[in-house]
Design a protein around this motif. Structure first.
Motif, mmCIF file in Angstrom:
data_model
loop_
_atom_site.group_PDB
_atom_site.id
_atom_site.type_symbol
_atom_site.label_atom_id
_atom_site.label_comp_id
_atom_site.label_asym_id
_atom_site.label_seq_id
_atom_site.Cartn_x
_atom_site.Cartn_y
_atom_site.Cartn_z
ATOM 1 N N ALA A 13 44.840 4.575 84.787
ATOM 2 C CA ALA A 13 43.740 4.685 83.822
ATOM 3 C C ALA A 13 43.566 3.363 83.082
ATOM 4 N N PHE A 14 44.664 2.733 82.717
ATOM 5 C CA PHE A 14 44.605 1.424 82.065
ATOM 6 C C PHE A 14 43.846 0.432 82.946
ATOM 7 N N GLU A 15 44.165 0.403 84.222
ATOM 8 C CA GLU A 15 43.510 -0.519 85.158
ATOM 9 C C GLU A 15 42.008 -0.236 85.269
ATOM 10 N N VAL A 16 41.629 1.031 85.280
ATOM 11 C CA VAL A 16 40.206 1.388 85.347
ATOM 12 C C VAL A 16 39.471 0.828 84.130
ATOM 13 N N VAL A 17 40.039 1.024 82.952
ATOM 14 C CA VAL A 17 39.396 0.522 81.728
ATOM 15 C C VAL A 17 39.296 -0.999 81.771
ATOM 16 N N MET A 18 40.356 -1.660 82.204
ATOM 17 C CA MET A 18 40.340 -3.128 82.243
ATOM 18 C C MET A 18 39.338 -3.657 83.277
ATOM 19 N N GLU A 19 39.130 -2.946 84.361
ATOM 20 C CA GLU A 19 38.191 -3.380 85.393
ATOM 21 C C GLU A 19 36.742 -3.087 85.030
ATOM 22 N N LYS A 20 36.483 -1.905 84.465
ATOM 23 C CA LYS A 20 35.111 -1.458 84.252
ATOM 24 C C LYS A 20 34.636 -1.576 82.809
ATOM 25 N N THR A 22 34.002 -2.906 78.755
ATOM 26 C CA THR A 22 33.367 -4.013 78.060
ATOM 27 C C THR A 22 34.355 -4.569 77.040
ATOM 28 N N ASP A 23 34.213 -5.844 76.754
ATOM 29 C CA ASP A 23 35.146 -6.533 75.875
ATOM 30 C C ASP A 23 35.130 -5.972 74.456
ATOM 31 N N THR A 24 36.323 -5.901 73.869
ATOM 32 C CA THR A 24 36.501 -5.567 72.460
ATOM 33 C C THR A 24 37.323 -6.693 71.831
ATOM 34 N N GLU A 25 37.635 -6.544 70.584
ATOM 35 C CA GLU A 25 38.433 -7.555 69.892
ATOM 36 C C GLU A 25 39.820 -7.715 70.526
ATOM 37 N N PHE A 26 40.389 -6.617 71.007
ATOM 38 C CA PHE A 26 41.754 -6.644 71.525
ATOM 39 C C PHE A 26 41.861 -6.552 73.040
ATOM 40 N N LYS A 28 39.590 -4.083 76.251
ATOM 41 C CA LYS A 28 38.351 -3.545 76.821
ATOM 42 C C LYS A 28 38.244 -2.070 76.478
ATOM 43 N N VAL A 29 37.006 -1.569 76.469
ATOM 44 C CA VAL A 29 36.765 -0.154 76.219
ATOM 45 C C VAL A 29 35.849 0.384 77.309
ATOM 46 N N TYR A 30 36.168 1.588 77.771
ATOM 47 C CA TYR A 30 35.383 2.253 78.805
ATOM 48 C C TYR A 30 35.470 3.757 78.581
ATOM 49 N N GLN A 31 34.322 4.405 78.517
ATOM 50 C CA GLN A 31 34.220 5.849 78.318
ATOM 51 C C GLN A 31 35.045 6.338 77.122
ATOM 52 N N GLY A 32 35.021 5.563 76.045
ATOM 53 C CA GLY A 32 35.682 5.976 74.814
ATOM 54 C C GLY A 32 37.168 5.685 74.738
ATOM 55 N N ILE A 33 37.724 5.050 75.766
ATOM 56 C CA ILE A 33 39.143 4.695 75.778
ATOM 57 C C ILE A 33 39.257 3.169 75.729
ATOM 58 N N GLU A 34 40.009 2.675 74.737
ATOM 59 C CA GLU A 34 40.254 1.246 74.638
ATOM 60 C C GLU A 34 41.619 0.929 75.247
ATOM 61 N N ALA A 35 41.690 -0.161 76.005
ATOM 62 C CA ALA A 35 42.927 -0.600 76.648
ATOM 63 C C ALA A 35 43.194 -2.041 76.260
ATOM 64 N N TYR A 36 44.470 -2.320 75.970
ATOM 65 C CA TYR A 36 44.857 -3.689 75.647
ATOM 66 C C TYR A 36 46.360 -3.838 75.853
ATOM 67 N N THR A 37 46.824 -5.078 75.866
ATOM 68 C CA THR A 37 48.247 -5.364 76.027
ATOM 69 C C THR A 37 48.722 -6.227 74.868
ATOM 70 N N ASP A 38 50.038 -6.340 74.749
ATOM 71 C CA ASP A 38 50.583 -7.302 73.802
ATOM 72 C C ASP A 38 50.530 -8.682 74.455
ATOM 73 N N TYR A 39 51.031 -9.674 73.781
ATOM 74 C CA TYR A 39 50.879 -11.059 74.251
ATOM 75 C C TYR A 39 51.544 -11.334 75.590
ATOM 76 N N ASP A 40 52.623 -10.641 75.920
ATOM 77 C CA ASP A 40 53.306 -10.914 77.181
ATOM 78 C C ASP A 40 52.966 -9.932 78.297
ATOM 79 N N GLY A 41 52.205 -8.889 77.986
ATOM 80 C CA GLY A 41 51.790 -7.927 78.997
ATOM 81 C C GLY A 41 52.808 -6.861 79.342
#
Length: 84
Positions: A13-20, A22-26, A28-41
């Motif tokens: 699900a994380f990969e889907v959000v990151m691929e599809k 739109t950019d956010t401050e942290f 990406k967001v897709y279908q109401g779910i925001e995905a992001y990582t810390d600095y090292d992933g």
């Protein structure tokens, strides 16, 4: 919390959000779910609908929510992301 969540499904699900998404401050967001990582992933986060999910090293996770119905709604959205 028991090991009730499938880490592979959550990461998919994380990969889907990151691929599809739109950019956010942290991240990406897709279908109401925001995905992001810390600095090292090493730590990934999924957030939405009053719920925050942290997936850490060795597929450990921490799911934070105030009400059970919010958690249920969030997990349904996660299921829908990987089903589409």
């Amino acid at each position: 919390m028991k090991n009730e969540l499938n880490a592979a499904k959550l990461l998919a699900a994380f990969e889907v959000v990151m691929e599809k998404g739109t950019d956010t401050e942290f991240g990406k967001v897709y279908q109401g779910i925001e995905a992001y990582t810390d600095y090292d992933g090493y730590n990934v986060f999924l957030k939405g609908n009053g719920v925050e999910l942290h997936i850490g090293f060795h597929n450990t996770y921490d799911l934070k929510y105030d009400q059970a119905h919010l958690k249920d709604s969030f997990l349904k959205k996660i299921d829908n992301l990987i089903r589409d």
